[in-house]
Design an enzyme around this catalytic site. Structure first.
Site, PDB file in Angstrom:
ATOM      1  N   ASP A   1       0.710  -1.115   0.108  1.00  0.00           N
ATOM      2  CA  ASP A   1       0.152   0.090  -0.103  1.00  0.00           C
ATOM      3  C   ASP A   1       0.892   1.291   0.004  1.00  0.00           C
ATOM      4  O   ASP A   1       1.940   1.284   0.528  1.00  0.00           O
ATOM      5  CB  ASP A   1      -0.867   0.157   1.232  1.00  0.00           C
TER       6      ASP A   1
ATOM      7  N   ASP B   1       0.972   3.726   1.632  1.00  0.00           N
ATOM      8  CA  ASP B   1       0.970   4.460   3.156  1.00  0.00           C
ATOM      9  C   ASP B   1       2.281   3.985   3.879  1.00  0.00           C
ATOM     10  O   ASP B   1       3.203   3.254   3.573  1.00  0.00           O
ATOM     11  CB  ASP B   1      -0.356   4.164   3.854  1.00  0.00           C
TER      12      ASP B   1
ATOM     13  N   ASP C   1       2.596   2.227   6.676  1.00  0.00           N
ATOM     14  CA  ASP C   1       2.793   0.764   6.834  1.00  0.00           C
ATOM     15  C   ASP C   1       3.457   0.071   5.776  1.00  0.00           C
ATOM     16  O   ASP C   1       4.305  -0.790   5.779  1.00  0.00           O
ATOM     17  CB  ASP C   1       1.214   0.034   7.191  1.00  0.00           C
TER      18      ASP C   1
END
Ligand code: 28G
Length: 633
Positions: free
Chosen positions: A496, A498, A500
Site C-alpha cells: 500500500d 501508506d 505501513d
C-alpha cells in the site's frame, strides 16, 4: 618594436591552437568537469610545490564574476630568467605542451613532481591569464590571451617573500558553462588537505564573500573520522594513522573496524581516487590479513569449530589508503585502477610489520578485532546450517513444497516469471484475480515481517512470512544462495502507498540485503508503484501516485473539466482490473528497480567521478535501514 617570430614561436602557437581545437583531449571536456579541471591543474602545481616542502600555504580565490580564479602559493616562484632560446622559463612553462608528457600518455595522472605540466593547457583555454612571480626580492608579471603572451615578463616592483600567483578566466567561447561550483571547489580542496597532512589551503569565495580555512593536522585520520560521522558508523577498533616510506613510495593509511558489516577501502594514488582499487589495495589487504592471522596464532585465539575466513577478518573494515608513487601506471576504462606490480609487495612489506607491531602493543584492540571476526564466522556458519535445512525441505519435491498461499504462474522459465509479494490477503486476492496467470505469481503476506537486522537467522526462518518468501523463491539464502534455483527473475514488492506499506517494504529490503543480496545486486528486485488516486474526467482516467502527482494532474486539466477523484484506501479496495491496468500490466505499470547505493558516494570527490543516473531507481542505503524502528518485537 614588433617582435620577430622564430621557429619556437610557431611551435608555441601550434601547441596552443591544438589545445583550443580539441580541448576535450587535454582536459576531458568543455562542460562543468572540464571547467573545474582547469582549476585542478593549477592547484595541483601549487600542491606539488607544497608537498616538496617549498610552500606552506596556498590560497585559492573565486572572483566576484564566478568564473575568474586565482591560485597563489608561497613556494620558490616559477623561474623567470631567460633561456638560451630568448624565452623565460615562465613563458616556456605556460606556452609549451609537454612533449610526450601528460596529454598523450595514458599513464600520467598527476604532476607527481613534474612542475608546470598542464599550466599551458589552462593558459590556452583562458581568455586571459596573469602570472605574478615573487623571487629574489622582486615581483614579475606576464599576461596572456588565449595562451599567447601579450606582454614580456616585466618587473613590477620589489617583493617580500617568494611565490607564484596565477589568475585565469576560462574562455567563454570554449566552455559551455563558465560559472564555477564553489561547493565543489571547497570539497575538492578539503580532500587535498586531508591527503596532504599539514597543508593549509585558504579558499576565498568572493561571490558569497565566504572564506574557508582548510587544514587538517591529522590528515587521513581526520578524513576517516569525518567519514565515520557521515556514515553514522561507530568504531569498534581504531588503528592510529600509519605513514611509511619504502622503495621510493610513500604510504599513508588510516583504518577502523566498524560495527557495520561492510568492508570499504577508499584509496588514492598521488591524490587521485583509485575507485577500482589495484595493486596498492591488494598489498594492503594481504598485510592486514596476514598480520591478523599471525596475531591469532601467537595468541591462540582461533575459535573452535569455525574457520576464520579472509572475509570474516575484514568485515566492517573502513580504510583510507593514500599512496604517492613517482610513476603510477593506471588501467581500466576510467583509469581507476593502479597497475604497478611492485606496489603490491611494497605496500604489504611496509604495512605488515607496522601493523603487527601495533597489534602486539595494543593486544586488547587486536583481540577485539578477532572477536568481531569470530562473530562473523559464527553468523556465517549458522546461516549455512539454516539454509541447508530449507533446501533439504524444498529439494524433496520442489513444487509440492511451495507455500500454500502462493498462487504460482504456469510458466517455468525464471526469465519470464515475476513474483509479486503483496501486502495483505485482500490485496493478494485482487492481485490473484487480476494477474496474468502465465507469467505472474502472487504471494500475499499477512502477518508481520520480522526486522532481519535484529533477529537471528533461526528466528527469521521461523517467521512464516519470510520463510514463505524464501521457499517461493527457491534459491536458498546466505552462503547457500544458488542463483540457478531462483524461480523468478523479477521480484516485485507491492505494498500500500501508506506508511505501513513503506515500512514493510523496508523490512523486506533489509531481509533481502542481509540474506539474498545477490538478488539486489543483479537488479531482480523492484518496487511496484500502485496509484493512490484515480481522477476521472468524462471517460478518461488518470492515475496519481501521491498528492503531488494528483495536484499536477488536476492543474493540467482544462479549466471546465469536472474531475471525479477516488482515493484508494488500500490495494484491497482496487478492483482487480484496475490493479492489473495500473500496477501489474508490464506495458502500463511503473516499477522502481532497487539498487544498492554506497553511502560513501556522498563523498564528493568520488561523486565527481560517477555519472548522473538518469533512470528511475530506488537507492537502498543499508546504513539507513538500521534506523528502521522495530515494530515486531
Ligand atoms: C600558484 C599557482 C600554481 C610553482 C614552482 C617552482 C619552481 C618551478 C613551479 O620550476 C621549472 C624545472 C626543473 C628548475 C623550481 C623554482 C626550482 C627552483 C621552481 C605553481 C626549473 C619549474 N625554483 N612553483 N615551477 N623547473 N607553483 N603554482 O605552479 O628545473 S610551479
Amino acid at each position: 618594436m614588433a617582435k620577430q617570430y622564430t621557429a619556437d614561436d610557431i611551435t608555441v602557437l601550434e601547441g596552443m591552437d591544438a589545445v583550443r581545437k580539441r580541448p576535450g583531449m587535454y582536459i576531458g571536456g568543455t562542460g562543468l568537469d572540464g571547467l573545474h579541471h582547469l582549476l585542478w591543474e593549477i592547484v595541483d602545481n601549487a600542491c606539488d610545490e607544497a608537498m616538496n616542502g617549498f610552500a606552506s600555504s596556498i590560497t585559492v580565490t573565486l572572483h566576484k564574476d564566478g568564473t575568474t580564479c586565482s591560485v597563489e602559493d608561497n613556494g620558490r616562484g616559477i623561474p623567470v630568467g631567460m633561456h638560451a632560446t630568448g624565452r623565460s622559463a615562465l613563458e616556456v612553462i605556460l606556452t609549451t605542451l609537454p612533449a610526450g608528457g601528460k596529454f598523450d600518455n595514458d599513464n600520467y595522472i598527476t604532476s607527481g613532481g613534474l612542475h608546470g605540466v598542464g599550466s599551458s593547457a589552462v593558459n590556452a583555454l583562458s581568455s586571459k591569464l596573469l602570472a605574478r612571480i615573487k623571487r629574489d626580492g622582486k615581483e614579475w608579471s606576464q599576461e596572456y590571451r588565449k595562451g599567447r603572451p601579450r606582454t614580456e615578463v616585466e618587473e613590477v616592483g620589489p617583493a617580500r617573500g617568494t611565490g607564484t600567483k596565477i589568475t585565469f578566466t576560462p574562455d567563454v567561447t570554449i566552455f559551455e558553462e563558465t560559472q564555477y561550483d564553489a561547493e565543489r571547489i571547497r570539497s575538492q580542496l578539503e580532500t587535498k588537505t586531508f591527503l596532504n597532512k599539514g597543508l593549509r589551503i585558504v579558499f576565498r569565495n568572493l561571490v558569497s564573500k565566504e572564506t574557508h580555512d582548510l587544514h587538517h593536522e591529522g590528515g587521513l585520520a581526520d578524513y576517516l573520522s569525518l567519514l565515520m560521522k557521515r556514515l553514522e558508523r561507530t568504531a569498534s577498533v581504531d588503528l592510529p594513522y600509519f605513514q611509511e616510506r619504502t622503495n621510493g613510495i610513500k604510504i599513508d593509511l588510516a583504518v577502523h573496524w566498524t560495527t557495520s558489516t561492510r568492508e570499504k577501502i577508499l584509496s588514492y594514488v598521488n591524490g587521485i581516487p583509485t575507485i577500482d582499487g589495484g595493486t596498492h589495495e591488494q598489498g594492503l589487504r594481504e598485510a592486514l590479513l596476514k598480520g591478523l592471522r599471525s596475531f591469532v596464532e601467537t595468541h591462540n585465539l582461533a575459535p573452535r569449530g569455525v574457520a576464520l575466513t579472509a572475509d570474516d577478518l575484514r568485515e566492517g573494515m573502513l580504510v583510507i589508503l593514500s599512496v604517492q608513487h613517482p610513476d603510477p601506471q593506471f588501467q581500466g576504462q576510467t583509469k581507476g585502477r593502479l597497475n604497478n606490480p611492485d606496489v603490491r609487495a611494497s605496500v604489504d612489506g611496509a604495512v605488515r610489520p607496522a601493523f603487527e607491531q601495533w597489534l602486539h602493543q595494543n593486544s586488547s584492540q587486536g583481540e577485539a578485532i578477532v572477536e568481531r571476526a569470530v562473530q562473523a564466522a559464527r553468523a556465517r556458519a549458522a546461516a549455512r546450517q539454516a539454509a541447508q535445512q530449507v533446501r533439504r525441505k524444498s529439494a524433496t519435491s520442489s513444487r509440492l513444497n511451495l507455500p500454500g498461499k502462493l498462487a504460482d504462474c504456469s510458466e517455468s522459465n525464471p526469465e519470464l516469471c515475476e513474483l509479486f509479494i503483496v501486502e495483505g490477503d485482500s490485496a493478494g486476492g485482487s492481485a490473484k484475480q487480476g494477474r496474468d496467470r502465465k507469467t505472474q505469481a502472487i504471494l500475499p503476506l499477512r502477518g508481520k515481517v520480522l526486522n532481519a537486522e535484529q533477529a537471528t537467522l533461526k528466528r527469521i526462518l521461523a517467521n512464516e512470512e519470510l520463510s514463505n518468501v524464501v521457499t517461493a523463491l527457491g534459491c536458498g539464502l546466505g552462503a547457500d544462495f544458488r542463483e540457478d534455483r531462483l524461480r523468478y527473475q523479477r521480484i516485485i514488492l507491492l505494498m500500500d502507498a501508506d506508511s505501513d506499506g513503506h515500512h514493510i517494504t523496508t523490512l523486506l529490503l533489509t531481509f533481502l540485503f542481509r540474506y539474498l543480496r545477490p538478488l539486489i545486486e543483479r537488479g531482480y528486485i523492484y518496487i511496484a508503484q500502485p496509484p493512490l488516486y484515480r481522477i476521472n474526467v468524462g471517460k478518461e482516467s488518470h492515475w496519481a501516485l501521491d498528492d503531488g502527482d494528483r495536484e499536477k494532474i488536476l492543474a493540467n486539466l482544462p479549466a471546465r473539466a469536472k474531475p471525479e477523484i477516488t482515493r484508494f484506501k488500500g490495494l484491497g479496495e482496487m478492483p482487480p482490473k484496475t490493479l492489473y491496468q495500473t500496477t501489474l500490466n508490464p506495458d502500463t505499470r511503473r516499477l522502481l528497480q532497487v539498487e544498492l547505493s554506497d553511502p560513501l558516494q556522498a563523498d564528493t570527490t568520488i561523486a565527481d567521478l560517477m555519472g548522473k543516473d538518469p533512470s528511475q531507481r530506488y537507492r537502498f542505503i543499508m546504513d539507513g535501514a538500521e534506523q528502521v524502528e522495530d515494530l515486531d518485537v
